[in-house]
Design an enzyme around this catalytic site. Sequence first.
Site, PDB file in Angstrom:
ATOM      1  N   ASP A   1     -57.152 -57.810   3.416  1.00  0.00           N
ATOM      2  CA  ASP A   1     -56.010 -58.611   3.232  1.00  0.00           C
ATOM      3  C   ASP A   1     -55.021 -58.934   4.001  1.00  0.00           C
ATOM      4  OD1 ASP A   1     -54.330 -59.748   0.831  1.00  0.00           O
ATOM      5  OD2 ASP A   1     -55.569 -58.333  -0.450  1.00  0.00           O
TER       6      ASP A   1
ATOM      7  N   HIS B   1     -56.641 -57.831  -9.057  1.00  0.00           N
ATOM      8  CA  HIS B   1     -55.767 -56.600  -9.263  1.00  0.00           C
ATOM      9  C   HIS B   1     -54.411 -57.157  -9.889  1.00  0.00           C
ATOM     10  CE1 HIS B   1     -54.544 -58.693  -5.767  1.00  0.00           C
ATOM     11  NE2 HIS B   1     -53.411 -58.245  -5.635  1.00  0.00           N
ATOM     12  N   ASP B   2     -54.231 -58.633 -10.015  1.00  0.00           N
ATOM     13  CA  ASP B   2     -52.769 -59.187 -10.628  1.00  0.00           C
ATOM     14  C   ASP B   2     -53.211 -59.729 -11.950  1.00  0.00           C
ATOM     15  OD1 ASP B   2     -51.525 -58.883  -8.321  1.00  0.00           O
ATOM     16  OD2 ASP B   2     -51.961 -60.735  -7.648  1.00  0.00           O
TER      17      ASP B   2
ATOM     18  N   ASP C   1     -57.088 -36.135  -4.342  1.00  0.00           N
ATOM     19  CA  ASP C   1     -55.776 -36.001  -4.629  1.00  0.00           C
ATOM     20  C   ASP C   1     -55.190 -37.211  -5.693  1.00  0.00           C
ATOM     21  OD1 ASP C   1     -56.302 -38.357  -3.455  1.00  0.00           O
ATOM     22  OD2 ASP C   1     -54.737 -38.125  -1.767  1.00  0.00           O
TER      23      ASP C   1
ATOM     24  N   ASP D   1     -62.009 -41.752  -5.226  1.00  0.00           N
ATOM     25  CA  ASP D   1     -61.143 -40.573  -4.501  1.00  0.00           C
ATOM     26  C   ASP D   1     -62.260 -39.406  -3.947  1.00  0.00           C
ATOM     27  OD1 ASP D   1     -59.280 -38.464  -3.962  1.00  0.00           O
ATOM     28  OD2 ASP D   1     -59.031 -37.763  -5.963  1.00  0.00           O
TER      29      ASP D   1
ATOM     30  N   GLU E   1     -54.889 -67.201  -0.639  1.00  0.00           N
ATOM     31  CA  GLU E   1     -54.403 -67.075  -2.298  1.00  0.00           C
ATOM     32  C   GLU E   1     -53.229 -68.025  -2.366  1.00  0.00           C
ATOM     33  OE1 GLU E   1     -52.083 -64.167  -5.428  1.00  0.00           O
ATOM     34  OE2 GLU E   1     -51.320 -64.269  -3.201  1.00  0.00           O
TER      35      GLU E   1
ATOM     36  N   ASN F   1     -61.091 -37.172  -1.648  1.00  0.00           N
ATOM     37  CA  ASN F   1     -60.468 -35.600  -1.527  1.00  0.00           C
ATOM     38  C   ASN F   1     -59.709 -35.233  -2.815  1.00  0.00           C
ATOM     39  OD1 ASN F   1     -58.465 -37.496  -1.469  1.00  0.00           O
ATOM     40  ND2 ASN F   1     -57.862 -37.117   0.430  1.00  0.00           N
TER      41      ASN F   1
ATOM     42  N   ASP G   1     -52.449 -63.578   1.429  1.00  0.00           N
ATOM     43  CA  ASP G   1     -51.757 -63.381   0.484  1.00  0.00           C
ATOM     44  C   ASP G   1     -50.499 -64.525   0.466  1.00  0.00           C
ATOM     45  OD1 ASP G   1     -50.782 -61.440  -1.625  1.00  0.00           O
ATOM     46  OD2 ASP G   1     -48.965 -61.697  -0.531  1.00  0.00           O
TER      47      ASP G   1
ATOM     48  N   ASP H   1     -59.675 -43.797  -1.834  1.00  0.00           N
ATOM     49  CA  ASP H   1     -59.595 -43.520  -0.326  1.00  0.00           C
ATOM     50  C   ASP H   1     -60.828 -44.422   0.345  1.00  0.00           C
ATOM     51  OD1 ASP H   1     -61.434 -41.541  -0.347  1.00  0.00           O
ATOM     52  OD2 ASP H   1     -59.757 -40.206  -0.757  1.00  0.00           O
TER      53      ASP H   1
HETATM   54  C1  NOJ Z   1     -49.977 -61.741  -4.448  1.00  0.00           C
HETATM   55  C2  NOJ Z   1     -50.740 -60.293  -4.617  1.00  0.00           C
HETATM   56  O1  NOJ Z   1     -52.017 -60.457  -5.264  1.00  0.00           O
HETATM   57  C3  NOJ Z   1     -49.792 -59.292  -5.404  1.00  0.00           C
HETATM   58  O2  NOJ Z   1     -50.416 -58.348  -5.802  1.00  0.00           O
HETATM   59  C4  NOJ Z   1     -48.464 -59.260  -4.576  1.00  0.00           C
HETATM   60  O3  NOJ Z   1     -47.660 -58.748  -5.628  1.00  0.00           O
HETATM   61  C5  NOJ Z   1     -47.975 -60.646  -4.237  1.00  0.00           C
HETATM   62  N1  NOJ Z   1     -48.871 -61.533  -3.964  1.00  0.00           N
HETATM   63  C6  NOJ Z   1     -46.731 -60.388  -3.487  1.00  0.00           C
HETATM   64  O4  NOJ Z   1     -47.508 -59.925  -2.007  1.00  0.00           O
END
Ligand code: NOJ
Length: 543
Positions: free
Chosen positions: A97, A320-321, A24, A20, A253, A22, A198, A28
Site C-alpha cells: 500500500d 477493509h473499508d 499478542d 497472529d 484507489e 506470537n 491510497d 503479523d
Molecule cells: C483509503 C483507505 O482505504 C482507508 O482505509 C483510509 O482511511 C483512507 N484512504 C485514508 O488514508
Amino acid sequence: MDQLWHKHAIYQIYPRSFCDSNGDGVGDIPGIISKLDYLKDLGVKIIWLSPVYKSPLFDMGYDVADYYAIHEELGTMEDFDRLLAEAKKRDLRIVMDLVVNHTSSAHPWFQAALRGEAPYHDYYVFKKGKKKGVPPNNWTSMFTGPAWEYVPALDEWYLHLYDAAQPDLNWHNPEVLREVENILRFYLDKGVYGFRCDVINQIYKDSYADGKGHAPSGRGIEHYLMTEGNHRILRKLYEDVFSHYPEHVVIGETFNVDIPNGLRFLKENELDMFFTFEHMGVDRRLSGALAKKFKPEALREVLYRYQKEIPWNANYFENHDQHRSVNRFGSLKMHDESAKALAAILLTLKGTPFIYQGQELGMLDAPKKDPATSTDCATLAVYKLTRKMHLPKRFAYRICNRLDRDACRAPMAWDADEKQGFTTAEKAWLPFADDDGTHNVKTEENNANSVLNFYKTLLKLRQNRLELTEGSFDELPSNGSLFAYRRVVDTKAILVLVNLSPKAITLPPYLRHVDGQLLLESNAGSDPARLDGFGVRLLDVGA
Ligand code: NOJ
C-alpha cells in the site's frame, strides 16, 4: 497462460487481522508467511498488503510515520524480506500500500514542519487563516469536521483531508515527489511487484478556494479530485520510476472516479487499473450514513456500464473499508449460495478480481457494537458529530454501525475454535465476525460444497480459460436479478448466468436451452430453464 501478471487474482491481506504468530492478539508478517501455502493453494497469484509501515495506527496504518520501517507489532524489515523471498519461492507476488496523500502527524517530516523548519515546513500545506480563528477555507475533511488544524506557534493552519493526525503532503513541492520516488525505488528494488495507491486521485490540490455546498464531509473536493496536476504527477512517477521496472503494477484507489478520468489513467500509463466506487453506493445514501434497499439490478447497471467503458477493471465487492458483501448484497438465510453467486460475478467479470481476506469463506461482518469502542477513527469522528448534533442515541448508533469499518476488519477465521485459529492470546485485537462456526478455513476445506472450494474451482477455471481473462464482455439482455453475459475470445465463449436473489427465476426463452458444455453449476442437475435462488451456471458455448 501467457498474460500480464497483473491480470491474475489479487488477495488483499489486512495484516493486523490475518494471522497472529506470537500470541499478542495482533496479526503479523510471520503469520502471513505461515499462510502462504494456503494462498497458493487457493489459486491467487498476487497479495496486496494493507499498510505494514511504522505508524501510530490512528487510521490503522493509513497514517505512516516511517516509510522505511515496519510497524513493530507486525514484525521487522527482516521479516518483510523473508516474506518477499518465501512468496517468490511460491510464485506469488507482493503489492504494498502506498499512502502519500498524507503522512502521520508523528512522521519526523511533520514534526520538523511544526517547528517551522526548512525544508520540511514546505512538505505540507500550511496557510494563514482568513482572519483570526478562521481557517483558510471552508473545506471539510473526508472524516467530517474542518479540513484544517490551527498551529498556534506558527499562527498557521495545516490541511488534512482526513484526520488531523493525517496532514496532507504538498504535491506542489518537487521535494515531495523526489521523496516518494525514493520510497517506490526502495521497495521495487527489494522485489515488491507494485503498489495499491491510497486516494491517489486527490493528491494535487488545484486551488484553495472555498468549496461549494454544505457537505459535512468532502466539501471542497472540486478543487482536488483528479486535477491536471494529479495526472501529471502520476505520469512523472511512471516515467521516473515504474518504467524502469519491466514488471510492475500500479493500482489506484481513485475515490469517486469518473469514466473519462479513468480512461486517462489507463491510456496515459498513469495507472494499470483503478478502483471505482459507484457500485459501492447502490445500497446506501449520504456517504453510507443511511441505507437504501439493495436491488440487484442497480448493481448490475453500474457494473455493466464500467465493464463496457473501461478496458481493464479492478473488480471488488469487499475490502477493509467496506462491509462484507454477503451482509450487503447476499442473504443470511442463503449464506453459502449468496457468497457463491457473488464469487461467480467477481471472478468472471472482465478485469482483475480482488478477494478480501475471508471473502473466500463467505465471512460476515462482526456484530454491531457501541461506536465509542470502535478502533476506526472515521466512525469515532462521525459518532462525535452525532453527539454534537444531539441525535437520539439509537439513531446515532445505527448510523455509526452502518459505517464502522471494524466490522469487516474482524480476524480471519482459520478454524472453528474459540479463537478461530487466529491467535493464542486471551483476546484478539478486534472481536470475531458473526458466524455459526462453519465459515472458517478448516471446516470449509473439508466440505466439497463449501464457499472456499467454490472459489478454488472458479480461480482454477479463470486460470485455464482465456475467455475469462482476455475475453470481451458481452452483455446479454436480462432483467430483475439475472446477471447474464458472455466472455468471448475469437471463436471461444463462456456464458455466465447468475441469479443474485433468493428467489428462483425462469430464464428468458433465449437462455433456456443453450447448446454448450456445462463448466460449473452451483446446484448440480438443476432445471436448465431456471436458476435457483442465488444459482450460478457457467457454460462453454463457442462464439
Ligand atoms: C483509503 C483507505 O482505504 C482507508 O482505509 C483510509 O482511511 C483512507 N484512504 C485514508 O488514508
